[in-house]
Design an enzyme around this catalytic site. Structure first.
Site, short mmCIF file in Angstrom:
data_model
loop_
_atom_site.label_atom_id
_atom_site.label_comp_id
_atom_site.label_asym_id
_atom_site.label_seq_id
_atom_site.Cartn_x
_atom_site.Cartn_y
_atom_site.Cartn_z
N LYS A 69 0.80 -1.22 0.00
CA LYS A 69 0.00 0.00 0.00
C LYS A 69 0.84 1.28 0.00
CE LYS A 69 -4.43 -1.56 1.55
NZ LYS A 69 -4.23 -2.91 2.14
N SER B 150 1.50 -9.80 -0.68
CA SER B 150 1.17 -8.36 -0.61
C SER B 150 1.61 -7.71 0.69
CB SER B 150 -0.33 -8.16 -0.83
OG SER B 150 -1.07 -8.98 0.07
N GLU C 260 -9.61 6.50 3.77
CA GLU C 260 -10.42 5.53 4.50
C GLU C 260 -9.54 4.30 4.68
OE1 GLU C 260 -10.72 5.72 1.09
OE2 GLU C 260 -9.92 3.68 0.91
C1 LIG Z 1 -5.11 -3.93 1.88
C2 LIG Z 1 -4.43 -5.17 1.64
C3 LIG Z 1 -4.84 -6.04 0.62
C4 LIG Z 1 -6.07 -5.80 -0.23
O1 LIG Z 1 -6.02 -4.65 -1.03
P1 LIG Z 1 -5.87 -4.72 -2.60
O2 LIG Z 1 -6.20 -3.34 -3.06
O3 LIG Z 1 -6.82 -5.73 -3.10
O4 LIG Z 1 -4.46 -5.08 -2.90
C5 LIG Z 1 -4.10 -7.19 0.39
N1 LIG Z 1 -3.03 -7.48 1.14
C6 LIG Z 1 -2.60 -6.67 2.14
C7 LIG Z 1 -1.40 -7.08 2.93
C8 LIG Z 1 -3.29 -5.50 2.41
O5 LIG Z 1 -2.86 -4.71 3.40
#
Ligand SMILES: *Cc1c(COP(=O)(O)O)cnc(C)c1O
Length: 415
Positions: free
Chosen positions: A90, A380, A112
């Site tokens: 993010k 992610s 948000e």
């Molecule tokens: C917020 C988040 C997601 C989901 O958000 P996307 O916009 O779908 O990428 C996935 N993995 C982590 C670690 C997150 O913090």
């Protein structure tokens, strides 16, 4: 209210658009114009690239997971977005947008947040670049993510608790949009995923495309070709980020993994593309989980980052044209994958990312046994923020609760 002047760039197939009040149209047009300008501005991208490298810590490794590869009989590579500053992908987008806000002369950013990750990323970027920051968060999520709330406050942000509806991300997003429209001249709205009205889904994708760009270059350097790319999908930004570099090449199959919650035969999930229908949510036309009257359904996931009833419009398009495959993974399957990857690789992934990792269980058994295929999974984020959830699942086992699937000292159930 749809923009009267049809804007072709606002759409991915039939999805996207700008379904916002007239008062917000001005801000969206301003944002689009500024972004178009900055997109070609060498100085802006030099500054952004410098921050990504020296502040975020990019590039992130594309790690060959030897033990997982042995386990699954295919070559598994993990894109390590969990190693970014603040612990997830993010920050790539938050830094980009807050830098954009600063260049546009805005004094304050608002955001948000669900899991708290986007709030932390935005508060971090705002602290670094010297802008005021308000974060809107559902009261339930505030309770679930206490540590991230404190982190945001420590970084100097104001966290505003939203008590409407289910008190989660959907309501926080609605509140953020309302306050943005009220202060539209001075405030920049930092959206955390590839959602919302045009141009947000495009801007966020562009800022996250670094994930795919790096992955492709890292594979090229090793002389490898990605046969399969897997990512989890909440709003869909980490998935679009990594997909973006492979979209043109049909020999790479793409998989978006949604939150199956307790199972898609229950009403406790967030499997938007699996079970949703086209509708309008948060300023965009996209697939939405809704009842037969078009009312948005409540959603559930063990991971706060995936429990969103909509999805980015570009994913809706990729789903419709079948360029990417979308599938649900349940809470239990995700927790099992978290445990497996932790024990096999010494990497504790976020529960969101564990959904993507769990898809290996579905994919690998149906692949050819004669040929080792190359599979990239986007990790992610890191699991630190989820330790209290993992802890309570494990405790549940000890007390005979229904969620328990592991023996903490006995390793994995099936081994
Ligand atoms: C917020 C988040 C997601 C989901 O958000 P996307 O916009 O779908 O990428 C996935 N993995 C982590 C670690 C997150 O913090």
């Amino acid at each position: 209210m749809e923009n009267k002047h049809f804007n072709e760039k606002a759409y991915f197939g039939q999805f996207g658009g700008q379904f916002v009040p007239e008062t917000a149209m001005f801000a969206l047009s301003e944002l689009e114009a500024e972004y178009e300008k900055l997109k070609n501005d060498k100085e802006f991208f030099e500054e952004f690239d410098d921050l990504l490298k020296n502040y975020v810590g990019r590039e992130t490794p594309l790690y060959y997971a030897k033990n997982l590869s042995e386990h699954y009989n295919h070559d598994i590579y993990l894109k390590r977005e969990d190693l970014n500053h603040t612990g997830a992908h993010k920050i790539n987008n938050a830094l980009g947008q807050v830098l954009l806000a600063k260049k546009m002369g805005k004094k304050k950013v608002i955001a948000e947040t669900g899991a708290g990750q986007h709030g932390v990323a935005t508060a971090t970027a705002a602290a670094l670049l010297g802008l005021e920051c308000d974060v809107y968060m559902g009261a339930v999520d505030i309770e679930r993510q206490k540590l991230n709330v404190f982190r945001m406050e420590l970084l100097g942000a104001r966290v505003i608790s939203i008590e409407d509806g289910l008190k989660t991300l959907k309501e926080a997003t609605t509140a953020a949009i309302q306050s943005w429209v009220a202060e539209i001249e001075t405030v920049f709205y930092v959206i955390g995923s590839v959602v919302g009205p045009h141009p947000y889904p495009t801007i966020v994708r562009d800022f996250q495309s670094i994930i795919g760009y790096e992955t492709k270059a890292q594979l090229d350097e090793m002389g490898k070709h990605a046969d399969h790319v897997i990512a989890c999908v909440g709003g869909g930004s980490n998935a679009i980020g990594i997909f973006s570099a492979f979209l043109e090449d049909n020999s790479t199959k793409l998989y978006g993994v949604e939150a199956g919650g307790y199972g898609i035969d229950t009403d406790m999930h967030a499997a938007t593309l699996t079970l949703g229908k086209p509708g309008i949510i948060h300023g965009m036309k996209t697939y939405v989980l809704q009842n037969k009257y078009g009312q948005i359904s409540p959603v559930h996931s063990i991971s706060a980052g995936l429990d969103y009833p909509g999805v980015g419009p570009e994913h809706s398009h990729l789903f419709d044209i079948k360029r990417a495959t979308y599938a649900p993974i349940t809470d239990d399957e995700a927790m099992k994958a978290l445990m497996l990857v932790t024990r096999k690789e010494g990497i504790i992934p976020a529960i969101e990312s564990s959904h993507a990792l769990a898809y290996l269980e579905k994919l690998c058994p149906v692949l050819s046994k004669d040929k080792r295929e190359t599979i990239v999974v986007n990790v992610s984020g890191r699991g630190d923020k989820d330790m209290h959830t993992v802890f309570s699942v494990l405790k549940d086992k000890e007390t005979g609760g229904k969620n328990g699937i592991y023996e903490l000292n006995g390793g994995l159930e099936n081994e």
